[in-house]
Enzyme design. Sequence first.
Site, PDB file in Angstrom:
ATOM      1  N   ALA A  48       0.799  -1.075   0.069  1.00 34.94           N
ATOM      2  CA  ALA A  48      -0.012   0.064  -0.024  1.00 34.94           C
ATOM      3  C   ALA A  48       0.949   1.303  -0.081  1.00 34.94           C
ATOM      4  O   ALA A  48       1.965   1.160   0.406  1.00 34.94           O
ATOM      5  CB  ALA A  48      -0.850  -0.180   1.246  1.00 34.94           C
ATOM      6  N   GLY A 107       0.687  -5.217   0.693  1.00 35.36           N
ATOM      7  CA  GLY A 107      -0.552  -5.487  -0.001  1.00 35.36           C
ATOM      8  C   GLY A 107      -0.056  -6.054  -1.459  1.00 35.36           C
ATOM      9  O   GLY A 107      -0.912  -6.654  -2.119  1.00 35.36           O
ATOM     10  N   GLU A 149      -0.245  -9.703  -0.791  1.00 33.00           N
ATOM     11  CA  GLU A 149      -1.758  -9.843  -0.735  1.00 33.00           C
ATOM     12  C   GLU A 149      -2.300  -9.919  -1.984  1.00 33.00           C
ATOM     13  O   GLU A 149      -3.325 -10.724  -2.526  1.00 33.00           O
ATOM     14  CB  GLU A 149      -2.374  -8.915   0.221  1.00 33.00           C
ATOM     15  CG  GLU A 149      -1.798  -9.178   1.874  1.00 33.00           C
ATOM     16  CD  GLU A 149      -2.230  -8.206   2.789  1.00 33.00           C
ATOM     17  OE1 GLU A 149      -2.522  -8.397   3.632  1.00 33.00           O
ATOM     18  OE2 GLU A 149      -2.155  -7.114   2.347  1.00 33.00           O
ATOM     19  N   GLU A 202       4.694  -5.292   7.025  1.00 30.97           N
ATOM     20  CA  GLU A 202       3.755  -4.129   7.694  1.00 30.97           C
ATOM     21  C   GLU A 202       4.162  -4.024   9.251  1.00 30.97           C
ATOM     22  O   GLU A 202       4.069  -2.690   9.861  1.00 30.97           O
ATOM     23  CB  GLU A 202       2.175  -4.580   7.849  1.00 30.97           C
ATOM     24  CG  GLU A 202       1.733  -4.419   6.314  1.00 30.97           C
ATOM     25  CD  GLU A 202       1.479  -5.702   5.689  1.00 30.97           C
ATOM     26  OE1 GLU A 202       2.383  -6.681   6.001  1.00 30.97           O
ATOM     27  OE2 GLU A 202       0.726  -5.981   4.564  1.00 30.97           O
TER      28      GLU A 202
END
Length: 251
Positions: free
Chosen positions: A67, A110, A113, A133
């Site tokens: 992200a 992300g 993911e 993260e």
Amino acid sequence: MDSANILVSINESKKIATVTLNKPKELNALSYSFLNEIFEALDTLDKNEKVNCIILTGTQRAFAAGADIKALVDQSPIGIWKMNMYDLWQGIKQIKKPIIAAVSGFALGGGCELAMICDIILAAENAVFGQPEIKLGIMPGAGGTQRLPKLVGKHKTMELVLTGNSITAVEALRIGLVNKVLPLEMLLHEAETMASTIASHSTVAVQLAKESVLKSFDMGLSDGLAFERRNYMTCFDTSEQKEKMGAFLKR
Ligand code: DAK
């Protein structure tokens, strides 16, 4: 559907499409608007009858480095809730056509993911996977703690999520996170070969099979088997089933 950030190419004869994430300067960091563009490209292809299988890839240096930290640093819980990124992740999860992630470079946070939402992951030798993260004072928020254990088990997930350390493509293969590791120059070729094979099969059977496999993540065995049975029977309502079985018997 094609923008500077997302490149889409369709091979109509093979019925495959390639979506390339193309924000190299930011290592394909996933801002809300970029993720929205990714979702829209995939959703448009999902509705395109000339496409049966989709390849999702990035640049050589990054599939996606997670992200966009710039957009997160000053966020509040309500701000994140209002951003409503979950709907986009959910939308990507609901794409009916198979998606092959062709990962080279960083697939972090992300980005990892996003690769895991795809149905098959092919990795170039330079691919790096991780859920870093924790190093930012947060934790995975788009499936890292849920999909990873189903793919690689509890202990490897704990190691990745709690240390934030990354792993190489070879290690990702060893623990079952990716399907294959390939030399970088072979990555898209292999993805296209695999996508073409999938795309050559009955569209309905392929999509029902994908749906059934994904249900195994959400359902207990009895419900999953009942779901599978319905999708299996539905295949018998297609012309492909009649043609392909008839052709086999006439050999
Ligand atoms: N966000 C923003 N910019 C990033 C970025 C990121 N995640 N990753 C890299 N960049 C930018 C860098 O700032 C740099 O920009 P400039 O300084 O050139 O302007 C450029 O990309 C190149 O990066 P580096 O200079 O750092 O390149 P290096 O080769 O030295 O290092 C690296 C590459 C990938 C190891 C490093 O950039 C890095 O550690 N990046 C951060 C990786 C990371 O921590 N990813 C996890 C982010 S958190 C949610 C769902 C999910 C998530 C959030 C919300 N909801 C549903 C609400 C997910 C969260 C995350 O993924």
